[in-house]
Enzyme design. Structure first.
Site, mmCIF file in Angstrom:
data_model
loop_
_atom_site.group_PDB
_atom_site.id
_atom_site.type_symbol
_atom_site.label_atom_id
_atom_site.label_comp_id
_atom_site.label_asym_id
_atom_site.label_seq_id
_atom_site.Cartn_x
_atom_site.Cartn_y
_atom_site.Cartn_z
ATOM 1 N N PHE A 12 -1.267 -3.760 -10.798
ATOM 2 C CA PHE A 12 -2.032 -4.204 -11.971
ATOM 3 C C PHE A 12 -3.133 -3.182 -12.342
ATOM 4 O O PHE A 12 -3.034 -2.481 -13.360
ATOM 5 C CB PHE A 12 -2.610 -5.584 -11.646
ATOM 6 N N GLU A 85 -2.447 -4.983 -0.339
ATOM 7 C CA GLU A 85 -2.039 -6.369 -0.551
ATOM 8 C C GLU A 85 -3.277 -7.034 -1.139
ATOM 9 O O GLU A 85 -4.368 -6.912 -0.583
ATOM 10 C CB GLU A 85 -1.639 -7.022 0.768
ATOM 11 N N THR A 131 -13.418 -4.539 -3.260
ATOM 12 C CA THR A 131 -13.616 -5.823 -3.935
ATOM 13 C C THR A 131 -14.965 -6.445 -3.603
ATOM 14 O O THR A 131 -15.523 -6.194 -2.525
ATOM 15 C CB THR A 131 -12.489 -6.793 -3.505
ATOM 16 N N ASP A 132 -15.433 -7.313 -4.483
ATOM 17 C CA ASP A 132 -16.683 -8.032 -4.204
ATOM 18 C C ASP A 132 -16.504 -9.090 -3.112
ATOM 19 O O ASP A 132 -17.487 -9.588 -2.553
ATOM 20 C CB ASP A 132 -17.248 -8.678 -5.484
ATOM 21 N N GLU A 133 -15.228 -9.414 -2.788
ATOM 22 C CA GLU A 133 -15.001 -10.487 -1.811
ATOM 23 C C GLU A 133 -15.496 -10.123 -0.420
ATOM 24 O O GLU A 133 -15.669 -11.004 0.426
ATOM 25 C CB GLU A 133 -13.506 -10.853 -1.758
ATOM 26 N N TYR A 157 -7.706 -11.562 3.574
ATOM 27 C CA TYR A 157 -7.726 -10.481 2.565
ATOM 28 C C TYR A 157 -9.066 -9.758 2.575
ATOM 29 O O TYR A 157 -9.130 -8.534 2.701
ATOM 30 C CB TYR A 157 -7.435 -11.051 1.170
ATOM 31 N N LYS A 161 -10.085 -5.874 3.585
ATOM 32 C CA LYS A 161 -10.740 -4.931 2.664
ATOM 33 C C LYS A 161 -12.081 -4.460 3.262
ATOM 34 O O LYS A 161 -12.433 -3.290 3.167
ATOM 35 C CB LYS A 161 -10.959 -5.567 1.291
ATOM 36 N N ARG A 221 -16.166 -17.392 -10.601
ATOM 37 C CA ARG A 221 -15.753 -15.989 -10.523
ATOM 38 C C ARG A 221 -16.369 -15.231 -11.698
ATOM 39 O O ARG A 221 -16.626 -15.800 -12.754
ATOM 40 C CB ARG A 221 -14.211 -15.863 -10.570
ATOM 41 N N ARG A 288 -7.844 -24.276 -1.683
ATOM 42 C CA ARG A 288 -7.493 -23.096 -0.874
ATOM 43 C C ARG A 288 -8.293 -23.157 0.424
ATOM 44 O O ARG A 288 -9.497 -23.470 0.400
ATOM 45 C CB ARG A 288 -7.857 -21.850 -1.682
HETATM 46 P P1 NAD Z 1 -1.742 -5.370 -7.063
HETATM 47 O O1 NAD Z 1 -1.308 -6.287 -5.972
HETATM 48 O O2 NAD Z 1 -1.441 -5.720 -8.479
HETATM 49 O O3 NAD Z 1 -1.136 -3.912 -6.814
HETATM 50 C C1 NAD Z 1 -1.107 -3.325 -5.553
HETATM 51 C C2 NAD Z 1 -0.172 -2.119 -5.605
HETATM 52 O O4 NAD Z 1 -0.165 -1.512 -4.305
HETATM 53 C C3 NAD Z 1 1.270 -2.495 -5.934
HETATM 54 O O5 NAD Z 1 1.798 -1.595 -6.882
HETATM 55 C C4 NAD Z 1 1.993 -2.344 -4.599
HETATM 56 O O6 NAD Z 1 3.360 -1.976 -4.734
HETATM 57 C C5 NAD Z 1 1.171 -1.248 -3.939
HETATM 58 N N1 NAD Z 1 1.269 -1.300 -2.470
HETATM 59 C C6 NAD Z 1 1.106 -2.395 -1.686
HETATM 60 N N2 NAD Z 1 1.315 -2.064 -0.398
HETATM 61 C C7 NAD Z 1 1.580 -0.736 -0.377
HETATM 62 C C8 NAD Z 1 1.865 0.196 0.660
HETATM 63 N N3 NAD Z 1 1.927 -0.190 1.949
HETATM 64 N N4 NAD Z 1 2.074 1.488 0.337
HETATM 65 C C9 NAD Z 1 2.019 1.888 -0.963
HETATM 66 N N5 NAD Z 1 1.789 1.044 -1.986
HETATM 67 C C10 NAD Z 1 1.558 -0.245 -1.686
HETATM 68 O O7 NAD Z 1 -3.299 -5.170 -6.840
HETATM 69 P P2 NAD Z 1 -4.476 -5.010 -7.911
HETATM 70 O O8 NAD Z 1 -4.938 -6.348 -8.304
HETATM 71 O O9 NAD Z 1 -4.071 -4.024 -8.929
HETATM 72 O O10 NAD Z 1 -5.600 -4.379 -6.970
HETATM 73 C C11 NAD Z 1 -5.680 -2.967 -6.775
HETATM 74 C C12 NAD Z 1 -6.844 -2.663 -5.848
HETATM 75 O O11 NAD Z 1 -8.054 -3.116 -6.447
HETATM 76 C C13 NAD Z 1 -6.764 -3.334 -4.491
HETATM 77 O O12 NAD Z 1 -7.241 -2.435 -3.521
HETATM 78 C C14 NAD Z 1 -7.679 -4.546 -4.599
HETATM 79 O O13 NAD Z 1 -8.216 -4.887 -3.351
HETATM 80 C C15 NAD Z 1 -8.726 -4.001 -5.550
HETATM 81 N N6 NAD Z 1 -9.398 -5.027 -6.398
HETATM 82 C C16 NAD Z 1 -8.673 -5.921 -7.123
HETATM 83 C C17 NAD Z 1 -9.328 -6.814 -7.961
HETATM 84 C C18 NAD Z 1 -8.587 -7.815 -8.819
HETATM 85 O O14 NAD Z 1 -9.216 -8.665 -9.444
HETATM 86 N N7 NAD Z 1 -7.263 -7.741 -8.905
HETATM 87 C C19 NAD Z 1 -10.729 -6.809 -8.026
HETATM 88 C C20 NAD Z 1 -11.432 -5.889 -7.245
HETATM 89 C C21 NAD Z 1 -10.759 -4.988 -6.447
HETATM 90 O O1 DAU Z 2 -13.114 -10.918 -6.706
HETATM 91 C C1 DAU Z 2 -12.143 -9.918 -6.706
HETATM 92 C C2 DAU Z 2 -10.831 -10.483 -6.220
HETATM 93 O O2 DAU Z 2 -10.328 -11.313 -7.261
HETATM 94 C C3 DAU Z 2 -9.815 -9.402 -5.860
HETATM 95 O O3 DAU Z 2 -10.301 -8.652 -4.784
HETATM 96 C C4 DAU Z 2 -8.474 -10.031 -5.501
HETATM 97 O O4 DAU Z 2 -7.515 -9.015 -5.260
HETATM 98 C C5 DAU Z 2 -8.013 -10.887 -6.661
HETATM 99 O O5 DAU Z 2 -6.809 -11.544 -6.312
HETATM 100 C C6 DAU Z 2 -9.079 -11.922 -7.031
HETATM 101 O O6 DAU Z 2 -9.210 -12.917 -5.990
HETATM 102 P P1 DAU Z 2 -9.374 -14.484 -6.338
HETATM 103 O O7 DAU Z 2 -8.909 -15.245 -5.181
HETATM 104 O O8 DAU Z 2 -10.725 -14.774 -6.882
HETATM 105 O O9 DAU Z 2 -8.327 -14.570 -7.583
HETATM 106 P P2 DAU Z 2 -7.219 -15.676 -7.950
HETATM 107 O O10 DAU Z 2 -6.719 -15.309 -9.308
HETATM 108 O O11 DAU Z 2 -6.229 -15.866 -6.872
HETATM 109 O O12 DAU Z 2 -8.063 -17.004 -8.061
HETATM 110 C C7 DAU Z 2 -9.174 -17.116 -8.948
HETATM 111 C C8 DAU Z 2 -9.802 -18.482 -8.726
HETATM 112 O O13 DAU Z 2 -8.885 -19.491 -9.186
HETATM 113 C C9 DAU Z 2 -10.072 -18.788 -7.272
HETATM 114 O O14 DAU Z 2 -11.270 -19.538 -7.167
HETATM 115 C C10 DAU Z 2 -8.884 -19.650 -6.843
HETATM 116 C C11 DAU Z 2 -8.531 -20.386 -8.125
HETATM 117 N N1 DAU Z 2 -7.097 -20.700 -8.293
HETATM 118 C C12 DAU Z 2 -6.198 -19.693 -8.152
HETATM 119 C C13 DAU Z 2 -4.850 -19.943 -8.303
HETATM 120 C C14 DAU Z 2 -3.838 -18.823 -8.138
HETATM 121 C C15 DAU Z 2 -6.699 -21.990 -8.619
HETATM 122 O O15 DAU Z 2 -7.532 -22.905 -8.768
HETATM 123 N N2 DAU Z 2 -5.359 -22.230 -8.764
HETATM 124 C C16 DAU Z 2 -4.420 -21.258 -8.616
HETATM 125 O O16 DAU Z 2 -3.207 -21.560 -8.741
#
Ligand code: NAD
Ligand code: DAU
Length: 351
Positions: A12, A85, A131-133, A157, A161, A221, A288
């Site tokens: 993503f 992941e 991540t902020d988590e 997770y 991280k 969030r 959760r």
């Molecule tokens: P995502 O799950 O959409 O994408 C992860 C990508 O990493 C995928 O393309 C996957 O194929 C690849 N990948 C996974 N395992 C791998 C491995 N062993 N070797 C090579 N590639 C591998 O994740 P995202 O939401 O795009 O998040 C990207 C980064 O940003 C992560 O490090 C996550 O912790 C961080 N982040 C995400 C969010 C969020 O809201 N999604 C917020 C803050 C930080």
């Molecule tokens: O804060 C940054 C993080 O945000 C990233 O590091 C993670 O990679 C990303 O997945 C995200 O984590 P969250 O757990 O906050 O995101 P998620 O979209 O899974 O959930 C957002 C909120 O919604 C959380 O409080 C859980 C809730 N939720 C989520 C799902 C999937 C529901 O209530 N129902 C659902 O089905």
């Protein structure tokens, strides 16, 4: 020409970062390394396939032999490490996947960079995206995560991280590896896998399926548009200070239930349904495990020192996002059916 390795560029956020760098920096050679797990999808970046400054490498960041071989071959000047992941619910059911990829994979990359750069760190940079988590859960409305907030990860997770962040800082401290880190809040936007809240609920509303709200929906969030995160990564990569951490956030806190109701209203209008139709799909389900109550970022450091701030208002970003999912039903069908993975398995068979 600079050679930049971006990991996780088929995911993503990574796909938005790869697109930005390939288009904005034609003098850089961008290498996108991705294992193409369930979350990786090259359909996210078809628009840059074939560009002369772009190369895709299919590989696993936990495979030290492979990672060393690509550093030997290409001698990257910089790494922007996003591969991970990333879904909290999956970390609860499959924690080891998170430990291998997020902890071991990060250490493998650090070791490969250290070996390749062999102490000559001039014009080199290892940028770790986090991540902020890692900061845990806030319980008072007037508290925010700053770069000095102590780490207190609560899920497998966030623990993985946090561990990877510690390794990155340890390599800076011990080996003088030039590193920079950022910790960002929740992203939303185009190409997010429909297991995360916003795309899952858009998809379920389209298909008249229940919207599973965890617990009472009162968790908070801080939402940031993914392209703004990619812009922040660009700014930090180019102007961040070595060894520093930058928090990135949207100044945009929502309780889950308020956000879901807003999304339902938008979807009713876009789908031509009666007001209130989509909200009838809201279903409260078991919470959760270990669900963090509130995340909220204080992003003053990055604004003050590097001049970055979010560009989009939430209603604008959410409308763009919903429109994208409604216009890209083939992408959604491919990822929900898993068809895209069968395609890559065949395309990369034996590689
Ligand atoms: P995502 O799950 O959409 O994408 C992860 C990508 O990493 C995928 O393309 C996957 O194929 C690849 N990948 C996974 N395992 C791998 C491995 N062993 N070797 C090579 N590639 C591998 O994740 P995202 O939401 O795009 O998040 C990207 C980064 O940003 C992560 O490090 C996550 O912790 C961080 N982040 C995400 C969010 C969020 O809201 N999604 C917020 C803050 C930080
Ligand atoms: O804060 C940054 C993080 O945000 C990233 O590091 C993670 O990679 C990303 O997945 C995200 O984590 P969250 O757990 O906050 O995101 P998620 O979209 O899974 O959930 C957002 C909120 O919604 C959380 O409080 C859980 C809730 N939720 C989520 C799902 C999937 C529901 O209530 N129902 C659902 O089905």
């Amino acid at each position: 020409m600079k050679k930049i390795l971006i990991t996780g560029g088929a995911g993503f956020i990574g796909s938005h970062v790869v697109r930005l760098f390939v288009n904005k920096y034609p003098n850089y050679q961008i290498f996108n390394l991705d294992k193409l797990t369930y979350a990786g999808n090259l359909a996210n970046i078809t628009d840059i396939e074939g560009k002369p400054n772009y190369t895709f490498l299919k590989g696993d960041i936990t495979d030290q032999v492979y990672i060393d071989s690509i550093f030997d071959k290409y001698h990257f000047d910089g790494v922007i490490h996003l591969a991970a992941e990333s879904h909290v619910d999956r970390s609860i059911t499959h924690p080891m996947d998170f430990i291998f990829t997020n902890v071991v994979g990060t250490a493998v990359l650090l070791n490969a960079a250290k070996k390749c750069w062999a102490g000559d760190f001039a014009n080199k940079l290892f940028y770790h995206v986090s991540t902020d988590e890692v900061y845990g859960s806030l319980h008072n409305d007037n508290e925010f995560f700053t770069e000095n907030t102590p780490y207190d990860p609560q899920s497998p997770y966030s623990a993985s991280k946090a561990s990877s962040d510690h390794f990155v800082r340890a390599y800076h401290n011990t080996y003088k590896m030039p590193v920079v880190l950022s910790n960002c809040s929740n992203n939303y936007g185009q190409n997010q896998f429909p297991e995360k809240l916003i795309p899952l609920f858009i998809n379920n509303i389209c298909n008249n399926k229940p919207l599973p709200v965890y617990g009472k929906g009162e968790n908070v969030r801080d939402w940031l548009y993914v392209v703004d995160h990619a812009r922040a990564i660009d700014v930090i990569f180019h102007t961040g200070k070595l060894g520093e951490t930058y928090n990135i956030g949207g100044h945009n806190e929502w309780t889950n239930i308020d956000l879901i109701k807003l999304l339902c209203d938008i979807m009713d209008k876009k789908l031509g349904r009666n007001a209130g139709d989509s909200a009838k799909l809201i279903t409260y389900v078991q919470d959760r495990a270990g669900h963090d109550l509130r995340y909220a970022i204080d992003a003053t450091k990055i604004k003050r020192e590097l001049g970055w701030e979010p560009s989009l208002q939430f209603d604008e970003g959410l409308n763009i996002t919903v429109d994208w999912y409604l216009q890209n039903t083939a992408w959604l069908e491919n990822v929900t059916s898993g068809a895209y993975q069968k395609y890559y398995e065949e395309q990369y068979a034996g590689k």
